[in-house]
Scaffold this active site. Sequence first.
Site, PDB file in Angstrom:
ATOM      1  N   ARG A   1       2.888  18.744   1.834  1.00 48.32           N
ATOM      2  CA  ARG A   1       3.489  20.239   1.594  1.00 48.32           C
ATOM      3  C   ARG A   1       2.680  20.688   0.209  1.00 48.32           C
ATOM      4  NH1 ARG A   1       8.709  21.518   3.840  1.00 48.32           N
ATOM      5  NH2 ARG A   1       8.366  23.289   2.479  1.00 48.32           N
TER       6      ARG A   1
ATOM      7  N   ARG B   1      -7.197  12.976   0.826  1.00 48.58           N
ATOM      8  CA  ARG B   1      -6.114  13.162   1.887  1.00 48.58           C
ATOM      9  C   ARG B   1      -4.833  12.723   1.316  1.00 48.58           C
ATOM     10  NH1 ARG B   1      -7.613  10.258   7.476  1.00 48.58           N
ATOM     11  NH2 ARG B   1      -9.732  11.126   7.020  1.00 48.58           N
ATOM     12  N   HIS B   2      -4.503  11.861   0.776  1.00 49.82           N
ATOM     13  CA  HIS B   2      -3.500  11.249   0.219  1.00 49.82           C
ATOM     14  C   HIS B   2      -3.315  10.953  -1.428  1.00 49.82           C
ATOM     15  CE1 HIS B   2      -5.198   7.524   1.444  1.00 49.82           C
ATOM     16  NE2 HIS B   2      -4.943   7.809   2.681  1.00 49.82           N
TER      17      HIS B   2
ATOM     18  N   GLU C   1     -11.494  -9.172   2.612  1.00 47.58           N
ATOM     19  CA  GLU C   1      -9.874  -8.920   3.265  1.00 47.58           C
ATOM     20  C   GLU C   1     -10.222  -8.822   4.852  1.00 47.58           C
ATOM     21  OE1 GLU C   1      -6.495  -5.468   3.764  1.00 47.58           O
ATOM     22  OE2 GLU C   1      -7.576  -5.942   1.387  1.00 47.58           O
TER      23      GLU C   1
ATOM     24  N   ASP D   1      -0.322   4.543  -0.092  1.00 50.57           N
ATOM     25  CA  ASP D   1      -0.823   5.810   0.655  1.00 50.57           C
ATOM     26  C   ASP D   1       0.012   6.805   1.023  1.00 50.57           C
ATOM     27  OD1 ASP D   1      -3.175   4.349  -0.625  1.00 50.57           O
ATOM     28  OD2 ASP D   1      -4.042   4.049   1.269  1.00 50.57           O
ATOM     29  N   HIS D   2       0.980   6.233   1.873  1.00 50.70           N
ATOM     30  CA  HIS D   2       1.562   7.194   2.778  1.00 50.70           C
ATOM     31  C   HIS D   2       2.925   7.864   2.007  1.00 50.70           C
ATOM     32  CE1 HIS D   2      -1.032   6.586   5.936  1.00 50.70           C
ATOM     33  NE2 HIS D   2      -0.730   5.348   6.117  1.00 50.70           N
TER      34      HIS D   2
ATOM     35  N   HIS E   1      -5.548   3.519  -1.664  1.00 52.54           N
ATOM     36  CA  HIS E   1      -6.884   4.036  -1.131  1.00 52.54           C
ATOM     37  C   HIS E   1      -7.423   5.368  -1.856  1.00 52.54           C
ATOM     38  CE1 HIS E   1      -9.753   4.338   2.453  1.00 52.54           C
ATOM     39  NE2 HIS E   1     -10.435   4.788   1.372  1.00 52.54           N
TER      40      HIS E   1
ATOM     41  N   ASN F   1       0.810  -1.187  -0.008  1.00 51.48           N
ATOM     42  CA  ASN F   1      -0.190   0.116  -0.076  1.00 51.48           C
ATOM     43  C   ASN F   1       1.027   1.202  -0.075  1.00 51.48           C
ATOM     44  OD1 ASN F   1      -1.727   2.278   0.950  1.00 51.48           O
ATOM     45  ND2 ASN F   1      -3.161   0.683   1.440  1.00 51.48           N
TER      46      ASN F   1
ATOM     47  N   THR G   1      -6.961   6.654  10.384  1.00 47.26           N
ATOM     48  CA  THR G   1      -6.784   5.624   9.408  1.00 47.26           C
ATOM     49  C   THR G   1      -8.401   4.458   9.511  1.00 47.26           C
ATOM     50  OG1 THR G   1      -5.623   3.685   8.640  1.00 47.26           O
ATOM     51  CG2 THR G   1      -5.715   4.164  11.142  1.00 47.26           C
ATOM     52  N   THR G   2      -8.380   3.701   8.848  1.00 46.51           N
ATOM     53  CA  THR G   2      -9.573   2.740   8.887  1.00 46.51           C
ATOM     54  C   THR G   2      -9.686   2.138  10.137  1.00 46.51           C
ATOM     55  OG1 THR G   2      -9.492   2.518   6.458  1.00 46.51           O
ATOM     56  CG2 THR G   2     -10.907   0.875   7.443  1.00 46.51           C
TER      57      THR G   2
ATOM     58  N   ARG H   1      -9.427   8.024  -1.084  1.00 48.54           N
ATOM     59  CA  ARG H   1     -10.378   8.398  -0.194  1.00 48.54           C
ATOM     60  C   ARG H   1     -11.250   9.699  -0.835  1.00 48.54           C
ATOM     61  NH1 ARG H   1      -9.029   6.629   5.499  1.00 48.54           N
ATOM     62  NH2 ARG H   1     -10.869   8.055   5.918  1.00 48.54           N
TER      63      ARG H   1
ATOM     64  N   HIS I   1       1.614   0.920   6.133  1.00 44.53           N
ATOM     65  CA  HIS I   1       2.532   1.885   6.966  1.00 44.53           C
ATOM     66  C   HIS I   1       3.806   1.735   7.466  1.00 44.53           C
ATOM     67  CE1 HIS I   1       3.034   4.184  10.675  1.00 44.53           C
ATOM     68  NE2 HIS I   1       2.774   5.202  10.039  1.00 44.53           N
TER      69      HIS I   1
ATOM     70  N   HIS J   1      -3.933  -4.573   7.868  1.00 40.46           N
ATOM     71  CA  HIS J   1      -4.121  -3.371   8.668  1.00 40.46           C
ATOM     72  C   HIS J   1      -3.308  -3.794   9.747  1.00 40.46           C
ATOM     73  CE1 HIS J   1      -6.095   0.419   9.536  1.00 40.46           C
ATOM     74  NE2 HIS J   1      -6.147  -0.038  10.801  1.00 40.46           N
ATOM     75  N   GLY J   2      -2.661  -2.847  10.196  1.00 44.11           N
ATOM     76  CA  GLY J   2      -1.636  -2.697  11.402  1.00 44.11           C
ATOM     77  C   GLY J   2      -0.566  -3.823  11.256  1.00 44.11           C
TER      78      GLY J   2
ATOM     79  N   GLU K   1      -8.529   0.634  -3.322  1.00 46.19           N
ATOM     80  CA  GLU K   1      -9.526   0.537  -2.068  1.00 46.19           C
ATOM     81  C   GLU K   1     -10.578   1.898  -2.149  1.00 46.19           C
ATOM     82  OE1 GLU K   1      -6.739  -1.395   1.311  1.00 46.19           O
ATOM     83  OE2 GLU K   1      -6.785   0.645   1.338  1.00 46.19           O
TER      84      GLU K   1
END
Length: 241
Positions: free
Chosen positions: A19, A50-51, A152, A10-11, A44, A8, A101-102, A46, A215, A192-193, A71
């Site tokens: 920025r 946001r990302h 999932e 996203d980050h 994802h 993933n 986060t989710t 969203r 992440h 997740h996590g 996603e």
Amino acid sequence: MTLTLGVNIDHIATIRQARRTVEPDPVAAAVLAELAGADGITAHLREDRRHIQDRDVRLLRQTVRTHLNLEMAATEEMAAIALDIKPDYITLVPERREEVTTEGGLDIVGQIGRIGEVVDKLQSANIPVSLFIDAEPAQIEASASLRAKFIELHTGKYADAKDDLSRKHELDFLAAGCEQALKAGLRVNAGHGLTYWNVYPVACLPGMEELNIGHTIISRAALVGIERAVREMKMAIRGEY
């Protein structure tokens, strides 16, 4: 069946959007992740953007050579984007604007009509759908009734467990959910996590097909580079880390 890793990205976009600039580019990150052995790329889109941005998704569709898992929330806007982009598959996830986060799985039981419409629309266009759910028997049963191709399993409670006993309880819960889903004809992913230190027991669950992890990989990539971070996660999944 060999367990696969969906990275993933996203980050990477989170850093860029901090920025409102053009770097780092999540599309470039996806290329490097694939070169390092990622079996798929997850992003994802969203509702609040946001990302990941619309531009990212379009370029990822043109660039990703493994498979692209998009996603998204189960909304008309997102379904329209998916039908236009045509990712390799869609994962429907819950979404709240105020969450960091989710926070949990979709409530399929409580929204079966609305989610069923989105599943039918996407799968009628030959886009397989995965439903991000907790490993609760009723949610798995409802997911099977919608004829989704995948679920999932939400691994957040397992990842957040504070002691070995709690962690084993959550792992057993995931194992039971995986077994139920397979018997119902569903393919099973999880995420997740998950981190380098807790991923292996989940990777060992019979029938688990793919782990979607973001992440922890991106956090390590900030220090050692994304190619090394992906390679080390592949090692962790094999129990070699």
